[in-house]
Write a protein that holds these residues in place. Structure first.
Motif, PDB file in Angstrom:
ATOM      1  N   LEU A 257      37.653  -7.359 -32.528  1.00 28.45           N
ATOM      2  CA  LEU A 257      36.551  -8.212 -32.967  1.00 28.45           C
ATOM      3  C   LEU A 257      35.320  -7.347 -33.254  1.00 28.45           C
ATOM      4  O   LEU A 257      34.844  -6.619 -32.385  1.00 28.45           O
ATOM      5  N   THR A 258      34.818  -7.407 -34.482  1.00 29.03           N
ATOM      6  CA  THR A 258      33.738  -6.519 -34.911  1.00 29.03           C
ATOM      7  C   THR A 258      32.380  -7.016 -34.432  1.00 29.03           C
ATOM      8  O   THR A 258      31.976  -8.129 -34.787  1.00 29.03           O
ATOM      9  N   PRO A 259      31.644  -6.237 -33.643  1.00 31.04           N
ATOM     10  CA  PRO A 259      30.360  -6.703 -33.096  1.00 31.04           C
ATOM     11  C   PRO A 259      29.345  -7.085 -34.164  1.00 31.04           C
ATOM     12  O   PRO A 259      28.566  -8.012 -33.979  1.00 31.04           O
ATOM     13  N   TRP A 260      29.343  -6.366 -35.302  1.00 32.15           N
ATOM     14  CA  TRP A 260      28.366  -6.657 -36.357  1.00 32.15           C
ATOM     15  C   TRP A 260      28.527  -8.084 -36.860  1.00 32.15           C
ATOM     16  O   TRP A 260      27.544  -8.764 -37.149  1.00 32.15           O
ATOM     17  N   GLY A 261      29.760  -8.563 -36.975  1.00 28.12           N
ATOM     18  CA  GLY A 261      30.007  -9.891 -37.520  1.00 28.12           C
ATOM     19  C   GLY A 261      29.592 -11.029 -36.617  1.00 28.12           C
ATOM     20  O   GLY A 261      29.622 -12.190 -37.027  1.00 28.12           O
ATOM     21  N   LEU A 262      29.198 -10.725 -35.379  1.00 28.56           N
ATOM     22  CA  LEU A 262      28.825 -11.767 -34.424  1.00 28.56           C
ATOM     23  C   LEU A 262      27.355 -12.158 -34.512  1.00 28.56           C
ATOM     24  O   LEU A 262      26.944 -13.151 -33.902  1.00 28.56           O
ATOM     25  N   LEU A 263      26.561 -11.387 -35.236  1.00 20.63           N
ATOM     26  CA  LEU A 263      25.108 -11.516 -35.141  1.00 20.63           C
ATOM     27  C   LEU A 263      24.562 -12.823 -35.686  1.00 20.63           C
ATOM     28  O   LEU A 263      23.407 -13.161 -35.422  1.00 20.63           O
ATOM     29  N   GLY A 264      25.360 -13.583 -36.421  1.00 23.14           N
ATOM     30  CA  GLY A 264      24.888 -14.872 -36.907  1.00 23.14           C
ATOM     31  C   GLY A 264      25.076 -16.009 -35.930  1.00 23.14           C
ATOM     32  O   GLY A 264      24.595 -17.120 -36.169  1.00 23.14           O
ATOM     33  N   ILE A 265      25.764 -15.767 -34.803  1.00 22.10           N
ATOM     34  CA  ILE A 265      26.081 -16.841 -33.861  1.00 22.10           C
ATOM     35  C   ILE A 265      24.872 -17.120 -32.961  1.00 22.10           C
ATOM     36  O   ILE A 265      24.478 -16.250 -32.174  1.00 22.10           O
ATOM     37  N   PRO A 266      24.285 -18.310 -33.032  1.00 20.43           N
ATOM     38  CA  PRO A 266      23.078 -18.582 -32.239  1.00 20.43           C
ATOM     39  C   PRO A 266      23.272 -18.446 -30.733  1.00 20.43           C
ATOM     40  O   PRO A 266      22.333 -18.073 -30.019  1.00 20.43           O
ATOM     41  N   ALA A 267      24.474 -18.732 -30.222  1.00 19.86           N
ATOM     42  CA  ALA A 267      24.701 -18.704 -28.777  1.00 19.86           C
ATOM     43  C   ALA A 267      25.106 -17.325 -28.252  1.00 19.86           C
ATOM     44  O   ALA A 267      25.368 -17.174 -27.053  1.00 19.86           O
ATOM     45  N   LEU A 268      25.159 -16.317 -29.120  1.00 20.71           N
ATOM     46  CA  LEU A 268      25.525 -14.975 -28.673  1.00 20.71           C
ATOM     47  C   LEU A 268      24.462 -14.437 -27.716  1.00 20.71           C
ATOM     48  O   LEU A 268      23.275 -14.418 -28.032  1.00 20.71           O
ATOM     49  N   THR A 269      24.897 -13.957 -26.554  1.00 21.53           N
ATOM     50  CA  THR A 269      23.969 -13.378 -25.578  1.00 21.53           C
ATOM     51  C   THR A 269      24.020 -11.855 -25.658  1.00 21.53           C
ATOM     52  O   THR A 269      25.014 -11.285 -26.124  1.00 21.53           O
ATOM     53  N   PRO A 270      22.983 -11.176 -25.191  1.00 20.58           N
ATOM     54  CA  PRO A 270      23.031  -9.708 -25.177  1.00 20.58           C
ATOM     55  C   PRO A 270      24.193  -9.162 -24.363  1.00 20.58           C
ATOM     56  O   PRO A 270      24.789  -8.149 -24.723  1.00 20.58           O
ATOM     57  N   GLU A 271      24.535  -9.854 -23.263  1.00 18.00           N
ATOM     58  CA  GLU A 271      25.637  -9.390 -22.427  1.00 18.00           C
ATOM     59  C   GLU A 271      26.966  -9.445 -23.176  1.00 18.00           C
ATOM     60  O   GLU A 271      27.766  -8.510 -23.135  1.00 18.00           O
ATOM     61  N   LEU A 272      27.193 -10.564 -23.883  1.00 20.45           N
ATOM     62  CA  LEU A 272      28.437 -10.687 -24.641  1.00 20.45           C
ATOM     63  C   LEU A 272      28.469  -9.712 -25.812  1.00 20.45           C
ATOM     64  O   LEU A 272      29.524  -9.169 -26.161  1.00 20.45           O
ATOM     65  N   HIS A 273      27.320  -9.478 -26.423  1.00 19.27           N
ATOM     66  CA  HIS A 273      27.279  -8.541 -27.552  1.00 19.27           C
ATOM     67  C   HIS A 273      27.607  -7.129 -27.080  1.00 19.27           C
ATOM     68  O   HIS A 273      28.361  -6.404 -27.739  1.00 19.27           O
ATOM     69  N   ARG A 274      27.073  -6.747 -25.935  1.00 21.64           N
ATOM     70  CA  ARG A 274      27.402  -5.426 -25.387  1.00 21.64           C
ATOM     71  C   ARG A 274      28.889  -5.346 -25.056  1.00 21.64           C
ATOM     72  O   ARG A 274      29.541  -4.343 -25.341  1.00 21.64           O
ATOM     73  N   GLU A 275      29.442  -6.392 -24.465  1.00 22.38           N
ATOM     74  CA  GLU A 275      30.856  -6.384 -24.108  1.00 22.38           C
ATOM     75  C   GLU A 275      31.734  -6.305 -25.347  1.00 22.38           C
ATOM     76  O   GLU A 275      32.762  -5.625 -25.358  1.00 22.38           O
ATOM     77  N   ALA A 276      31.347  -6.997 -26.406  1.00 26.56           N
ATOM     78  CA  ALA A 276      32.094  -6.914 -27.661  1.00 26.56           C
ATOM     79  C   ALA A 276      32.108  -5.475 -28.176  1.00 26.56           C
ATOM     80  O   ALA A 276      33.135  -4.982 -28.660  1.00 26.56           O
ATOM     81  N   GLY A 277      30.968  -4.796 -28.072  1.00 27.68           N
ATOM     82  CA  GLY A 277      30.908  -3.399 -28.487  1.00 27.68           C
ATOM     83  C   GLY A 277      31.820  -2.513 -27.664  1.00 27.68           C
ATOM     84  O   GLY A 277      32.526  -1.654 -28.195  1.00 27.68           O
ATOM     85  N   MET A 595       3.975 -13.000 -42.428  1.00 29.85           N
ATOM     86  CA  MET A 595       5.265 -13.493 -41.973  1.00 29.85           C
ATOM     87  C   MET A 595       5.075 -14.188 -40.636  1.00 29.85           C
ATOM     88  O   MET A 595       4.312 -13.712 -39.782  1.00 29.85           O
ATOM     89  N   VAL A 596       5.756 -15.286 -40.435  1.00 32.73           N
ATOM     90  CA  VAL A 596       5.750 -15.952 -39.144  1.00 32.73           C
ATOM     91  C   VAL A 596       7.101 -15.707 -38.492  1.00 32.73           C
ATOM     92  O   VAL A 596       8.142 -15.734 -39.145  1.00 32.73           O
ATOM     93  N   SER A 597       7.070 -15.411 -37.183  1.00 34.28           N
ATOM     94  CA  SER A 597       8.297 -15.043 -36.471  1.00 34.28           C
ATOM     95  C   SER A 597       8.262 -15.618 -35.071  1.00 34.28           C
ATOM     96  O   SER A 597       7.199 -16.026 -34.563  1.00 34.28           O
ATOM     97  N   ALA A 598       9.431 -15.638 -34.443  1.00 34.50           N
ATOM     98  CA  ALA A 598       9.550 -15.996 -33.032  1.00 34.50           C
ATOM     99  C   ALA A 598      10.615 -15.087 -32.438  1.00 34.50           C
ATOM    100  O   ALA A 598      11.691 -14.939 -33.018  1.00 34.50           O
ATOM    101  N   PRO A 599      10.353 -14.438 -31.306  1.00 35.72           N
ATOM    102  CA  PRO A 599      11.328 -13.488 -30.755  1.00 35.72           C
ATOM    103  C   PRO A 599      12.564 -14.198 -30.218  1.00 35.72           C
ATOM    104  O   PRO A 599      12.473 -15.231 -29.561  1.00 35.72           O
ATOM    105  N   GLY A 600      13.736 -13.636 -30.520  1.00 33.87           N
ATOM    106  CA  GLY A 600      14.994 -14.174 -30.031  1.00 33.87           C
ATOM    107  C   GLY A 600      15.489 -13.428 -28.809  1.00 33.87           C
ATOM    108  O   GLY A 600      14.800 -12.574 -28.247  1.00 33.87           O
ATOM    109  N   MET A 601      16.729 -13.728 -28.411  1.00 31.12           N
ATOM    110  CA  MET A 601      17.321 -13.082 -27.238  1.00 31.12           C
ATOM    111  C   MET A 601      17.779 -11.660 -27.545  1.00 31.12           C
ATOM    112  O   MET A 601      17.761 -10.793 -26.668  1.00 31.12           O
ATOM    113  N   LEU A 602      18.238 -11.434 -28.765  1.00 33.45           N
ATOM    114  CA  LEU A 602      18.847 -10.162 -29.123  1.00 33.45           C
ATOM    115  C   LEU A 602      17.833  -9.205 -29.731  1.00 33.45           C
ATOM    116  O   LEU A 602      16.816  -9.635 -30.299  1.00 33.45           O
ATOM    117  N   LEU A 603      18.117  -7.921 -29.658  1.00 32.99           N
ATOM    118  CA  LEU A 603      17.317  -6.934 -30.383  1.00 32.99           C
ATOM    119  C   LEU A 603      17.210  -7.347 -31.848  1.00 32.99           C
ATOM    120  O   LEU A 603      16.135  -7.280 -32.456  1.00 32.99           O
TER     121      LEU A 603
END
Length: 693
Positions: A257-277, A595-603
């Motif tokens: 499972l490619t970690p890059w392809g997960l970045l569009g998932i709103p429920a992705l957490t940093p912990e799961l993203h690291r584990e995917a890597g 630009m207007v922004s709001a910080p998310g969970m992920l980098l």
């Protein structure tokens, strides 16, 4: 063999006592039975007894090596099989020796062992398939193809070889042949998830997106299904697909499972993203990660720093050698950000090397600009990962910066082999690689990678004082076109988002829809997704609240200088979540567009906030999406405030840290020195640190 074994015992022994060879044979057969029954630890014990009873029992040494390798003890397995080979040659011994070498990342030795097995008459489909994989890794594509075809000839029902051959054919532009191979693989094994994944990838590259989605779904590759749907802005029913993809990470069900392809998932957490890597790295570069490092971590840095500091004190000090590794040294977003830094590196203090395994600036102006940089360019695309790593190690690079991470075309097998005493991940991939050996440090800043999030990274956080993203000081905005020339109406407030379509989702688009409803005459300016179905889905989504299709305008893709020119016509850039604006954000701010922004969970979802902080517009960073809506609406309805913000952006081009490339480069160089100093001390300190700005 029996006679040789008897030589170890005194004459006159009681003939009723089994000879050592007879005893070792019995132990060997029992051990082999246990090994075949997957009782590996018991098998190991019996086989060790067998070789103790008869140190020249070649088959026992061989199977002991297999038992050890099956426990992931590959170096021990290698030594046992070499003991067998010291007694006698054997094709099966060479075949299994290659297996142990492969998992230690010793690819060249494994190739030699496989070829020796073939010369000794071993013809097995799996052997030829593994040999093909190794030859492909070292860029020997013609011989790799021949090996895969030999596997198929040996066993015409070996689906895996058909799949691997298809991948090679697709990578060399032979799509029709590749598709035929994949179809055959799936005829042989309709449940082969890997083959469905490869088939989906081939179809996706051909823009046959509906077929690609169906192929991914057949293989249960839900992370790929959601990615294709997001490319089409097909958001209905995505949540259960997203959850299935995240469950695959948590369970370890899909290592590829490619970690890059997960970045569009709103429920992705940093912990799961690291584990995917982590899982992806282990599945893709297991052998390289297990291989002996080419350069020990921290080796030689103390001496290099001492010589460097002598130079700083006014003596003839040695330069520190910095390497940048990437496939993107051409007119790509990464190079557009990095070009200014490469030009402004202090050549008196730093010896810069660019290791390129992709295209090199086909555009003449970019190639000329690269040539003028105080850097040595090495084109390593034709080299295998092992050869490229050896080249970098031979060059004596002190600090190697990987600019790709898990983005498309990555070759992290190079960094896995550890060709430098310290390795840094930066810029290309917004997240942790998950495998500590791939990178020791990740460059961020206090906004994108707050120190409190350090546990989300396998790397130590090394933080820039303002923003981790550089800017090209020579980038210019061309003459602004007319609104009509850009396809915009003559009047009305222009909201824009030029992010890739996969970053959009129903939640963020719902806010944009509310803004359009609340701001009569306004329009939303988006980058054309290049897919009619995506445009149709987006128009349909906005039409649900009465927003006419004419108010959602798609901008065609144009060269970057023309894009910056037209971007000046926008009034407000809208950031996205969970993955936000990166280059698109700095482009907007450079063009004078707030630009207007709001910080998310992920980098990946905090870059917009970092850019705004570094340009002095913190008030445009919302605490949440409700505040995001209110700030955007206020800017659209308050011309005086909007004009004042735009004027501040004009001034920021002269004095904001975000746009001061020389200042950024000096900060980055200080950070590199600080990283090397920590490694030279070998203190094992993983606490995040910020370089002084």
């Amino acid at each position: 063999m029996v006679a040789a074994a008897r030589a170890f015992y005194p004459r006159g022994m009681n003939s009723s006592v089994p000879t050592p060879s007879a005893r070792s044979d019995a132990l060997f057969k029992r051990g082999l039975d246990r090994l075949n029954a997957d009782n590996i630890m018991h098998a190991e014990a019996l086989l060790r007894e067998a070789v103790a009873a008869d140190p020249r029992h070649a088959d026992a040494w061989h199977q002991l090596g297999v038992a050890l390798a099956r426990q992931q003890r590959h170096a021990e397995g290698e030594q046992a099989i070499r003991r067998a080979l010291a007694v006698r040659e054997g094709g099966a011994y060479r075949r299994d020796l290659a297996w142990t070498l492969l998992w230690q990342g010793r690819d060249e030795a494994a190739v030699e062992a496989y070829l020796s097995a073939v010369l000794q008459g071993v013809r097995e489909a799996r052997l030829f398939n593994n040999l093909g994989n190794l030859l492909k890794k070292r860029q020997d594509l013609a011989d790799a193809e021949a090996a895969y075809r030999a596997a198929i000839e040996t066993d015409p029902h070996y689906a895996f070889a058909f799949g691997n051959l298809a991948v090679l054919l697709a990578e060399t532009g032979r799509d029709e042949e590749a598709e035929a191979c994949l179809r055959r693989a799936l005829e042989l094994d309709p449940q082969a998830a890997h083959a469905w994944q490869c088939y989906g990838g081939l179809l996706e590259r051909q823009n046959r997106l509906d077929e690609a989605e169906a192929a991914y779904a057949r293989g249960g590759r839900w992370e790929a299904v959601q990615s294709v749907r997001r490319r089409l802005a097909h958001w209905e029913g995505l949540e259960p697909i997203d959850q299935a993809a995240l469950a695959m990470i948590a369970s370890g069900e899909a290592e590829q499972l490619t970690p890059w392809g997960l970045l569009g998932i709103p429920a992705l957490t940093p912990e799961l993203h690291r584990e995917a890597g982590r899982r992806f790295a282990q599945s893709r570069w297991r052998g390289e990660l297990a291989a002996t490092p080419l350069v020990a971590r921290g080796a030689g840095l103390a001496e290099a720093l001492a010589a460097f500091e002598a130079g700083e004190a006014g003596e003839a000090g040695a330069r520190l050698r910095i390497g940048y590794l990437s496939a993107d040294f051409y007119d790509h977003a990464t190079l557009r950000l990095l070009a200014g830094v490469l030009e402004l590196h202090d050549a008196a203090r730093f010896d810069i090397h660019l290791y390129a395994y992709g295209d090199i600036a086909p555009d003449a102006a970019w190639r000329e600009r690269l040539a003028r940089c105080p850097a040595t360019l090495h084109e390593i695309g034709a080299l295998s990962d092992a050869q490229a790593a050896a080249r970098i190690a031979h060059d004596g690079v002190h600090l190697l910066v990987d600019l790709k991470g898990y983005t498309t075309g990555t070759r992290l097998g190079i960094t896995a082999l550890r060709p430098a005493p310290v390795i840094v991940s930066w810029l290309g991939y917004p997240g942790s690689l998950g495998a500590p050996r791939l990178a020791d440090y990740l460059i961020g800043d206090v906004v994108v990678t707050p120190p409190v999030t350090a546990a989300h990274y396998s790397e130590t956080l090394a933080l820039m004082p303002h923003c981790y993203q550089p800017h090209d000081h020579r980038r210019e905005c061309g003459p602004r076109p007319t609104r009509a020339e850009a396809g915009l109406p003559a009047s009305g407030f222009v909201f824009c988002s030029f992010n890739q379509i996969f970053k959009l989702n129903a939640r963020i688009a719902s806010i944009w829809r509310r803004l359009l409803v609340a701001t009569p005459g306004s329009v939303l300016w988006l980058l054309d997704p290049g897919e009619p179905r995506a445009r149709s889905h987006l128009h349909g989504f906005f039409a649900e609240q009465g927003v006419a299709a004419a108010r959602v305008i798609f901008a065609p893709r144009v060269p970057h200088d023309l894009h910056l020119a037209r971007l000046q016509l926008a009034d407000l850039a809208l950031d996205t979540l969970p993955t936000g604006s990166h280059t698109t954000g700095s482009d907007a701010l450079w063009a004078g567009v707030p630009m207007v922004s709001a910080p998310g969970m992920l980098l990946a979802g905090r870059v917009g906030a970092s850019l705004l902080r570094a340009v002095g517009l913190e008030e445009l960073i919302a605490r949440d999406l409700d505040a995001y809506f209110q700030i955007a609406l206020a800017l659209a309805n308050d011309p005086a405030w909007h004009a004042q913000v735009r004027e501040r952006l004009v001034q920021a081009r002269n004095d904001a840290p975000l746009f001061d490339t020389k200042r950024f480069t000096r900060d980055l160089e200080r950070l590199y020195v600080a990283i090397m100093a920590r490694e030279a001390q070998d203190a094992g300190d993983r606490a995040p640190f910020v370089v002084a700005g």
